[in-house]
Motif scaffolding. Structure first.
Motif, PDB file in Angstrom:
ATOM      1  N   TYR A 187       0.932  -1.320   0.008  1.00  0.00           N
ATOM      2  CA  TYR A 187       0.114  -0.038  -0.048  1.00  0.00           C
ATOM      3  C   TYR A 187       0.923   1.174  -0.007  1.00  0.00           C
ATOM      4  N   LEU A 232      -9.231   4.004  -1.503  1.00  0.00           N
ATOM      5  CA  LEU A 232      -8.209   3.172  -0.753  1.00  0.00           C
ATOM      6  C   LEU A 232      -7.712   3.566   0.344  1.00  0.00           C
ATOM      7  N   VAL A 236      -7.875   1.786   4.506  1.00  0.00           N
ATOM      8  CA  VAL A 236      -6.385   1.524   5.076  1.00  0.00           C
ATOM      9  C   VAL A 236      -6.329   2.348   6.257  1.00  0.00           C
ATOM     10  N   GLU A 239      -8.753   0.761   8.970  1.00  0.00           N
ATOM     11  CA  GLU A 239      -8.156  -0.199   9.345  1.00  0.00           C
ATOM     12  C   GLU A 239      -7.312  -0.299  10.819  1.00  0.00           C
ATOM     13  N   ARG A 266     -10.539  -3.473   1.254  1.00  0.00           N
ATOM     14  CA  ARG A 266      -9.209  -2.743   0.968  1.00  0.00           C
ATOM     15  C   ARG A 266      -8.734  -3.602  -0.348  1.00  0.00           C
TER      16      ARG A 266
END
Length: 277
Positions: A187, A232, A236, A239, A266
Motif C-alpha cells: 500500500y 483506498l 486503510v 483499519e 481494501r
C-alpha cells in the motif's frame, strides 16, 4: 462557507512578487475555518481547514527553491501537524460509514464509536486552539514575503510555474511506475501516488492562468485518481484506527470480524486503484 481558495493571477511579473496572491486566499480560508470551529464544532469545517493547510504545504513545496530550506521544512511540518489534528474526526466518520456498509452492520458498536468520535472532535478543537493557528499562518506569510521580496534575483512567473509543475509531473510518473511494479499488498507505493497526484492537481490549479488547454485537461484524470486512491486510503486508515482502538468491541472475535470486513474492502479498492496505473 465558500471553499474555493483559487485566485486569478496575471501571466506576467515574477514568482517572488506573486507569492502572496497564492498564499493569502488560502490563509484567509484557513482562518475563517478556525474561527467557525470555535463557534460550531462541525467536522466539515475541520475538513475544509485541513484542505487549506494541504494546499499551503503544496504552495511552500512549489516555492521551496526560492525560500530558505530550514524555514520551508519547519513551516510544512507545522502545517502537517495542524492538518493531522484537523483530520482525526473525519477518520472516525469514515470508519463508522464503512462499518455501517458491512454485511453485519447491526453488530457494530455504534455508540462506542460515536463516543470516540466526539472525544476526537473535542481533542482536535483543543489542539488547534492551543496551537495559535492564526498567529502561525500570519507569521508564515510575513516571513515568506520578507525572504522573497528581498531576494537579489527575480524569477519570471511563467517560467517558474512550468518548472515546478514539470518537477511535480516527473515525481508523479516515477511513483506511478513504482506502484505499477509493486506487489498488490504494497500500500505504501499507492499512498505515494496519491500524495503526488494531490500535489500535481493543486499546482495545476494554482498555475491555471498560465497553462495551455492541453495541460488543463490533466485536471479531470487527476480528480479521478484522487477519488479512487482516496477511497483506498480511507479503508486503510480505518483499519489502523480500528487496530489502535481494540476496546471498542466486546471481544477479540468481534474486532477481528470487523477487520476482516475492512480487509476485504481494501483488496477491492486496491484492484480499482491499480487500473489507473
Amino acid at each position: 462557507m465558500k471553499d474555493d481558495t483559487r485566485t486569478a493571477l496575471p501571466h506576467d511579473g515574477n514568482a517572488q512578487a506573486h507569492f502572496s496572491h497564492y498564499a493569502a486566499p488560502l490563509i484567509d480560508n484557513a482562518l475563517a475555518c478556525a474561527a467557525a470551529l470555535r463557534a460550531d464544532p462541525d467536522a466539515e469545517v475541520l475538513h475544509k481547514l485541513r484542505v487549506s493547510l494541504r494546499r499551503l504545504r503544496t504552495l511552500l513545496w512549489a516555492y521551496r527553491p526560492l525560500l530558505d530550506e530550514q524555514f520551508d521544512n519547519q513551516q510544512r511540518a507545522l502545517f502537517k501537524f495542524y492538518a493531522s489534528a484537523a483530520g482525526k474526526t473525519r477518520d472516525w466518520d469514515i470508519l463508522i460509514g464503512l462499518l455501517d456498509e458491512s454485511e453485519d452492520a447491526q453488530a457494530q458498536p455504534r455508540d462506542a464509536m460515536r463516543a470516540a468520535r466526539s472525544r476526537s472532535l473535542d481533542s482536535s478543537r483543543e489542539t488547534l486552539e492551543q496551537a495559535d493557528v492564526k498567529g502561525a499562518l500570519r507569521d508564515t506569510l510575513k516571513e515568506a514575503n520578507r525572504e522573497l521580496n528581498t531576494a537579489h534575483e527575480r524569477t519570471p512567473l511563467p517560467k517558474f510555474a512550468r518548472k515546478r509543475l514539470g518537477a511535480a509531473q516527473k515525481s508523479m510518473a516515477k511513483r506511478m511506475k513504482r506502484a505499477a511494479r509493486a506487489k498488490r499488498s504494497d500500500y505504501a507505493s499507492y499512498h505515494e501516488v496519491r500524495k503526488a497526484g494531490k500535489k500535481l492537481r493543486y499546482l495545476t490549479e494554482f498555475f491555471e492562468p498560465m497553462l495551455a488547454r492541453k495541460q488543463l485537461k490533466a485536471i479531470k484524470p487527476l480528480k479521478k485518481l484522487q477519488k479512487r486512491f482516496g477511497a483506498l486510503n480511507d479503508v486503510v486508515a480505518s483499519e489502523q484506527l480500528l487496530r489502535d482502538n481494540p476496546t471498542l468491541f466486546a471481544d477479540d472475535a468481534a474486532a477481528g470480524h470487523a477487520l476482516d470486513a475492512l480487509a476485504k474492502e481494501r483488496k477491492r479498492r486496491m484492484r480499482a486503484a491499480a487500473k489507473l496505473l
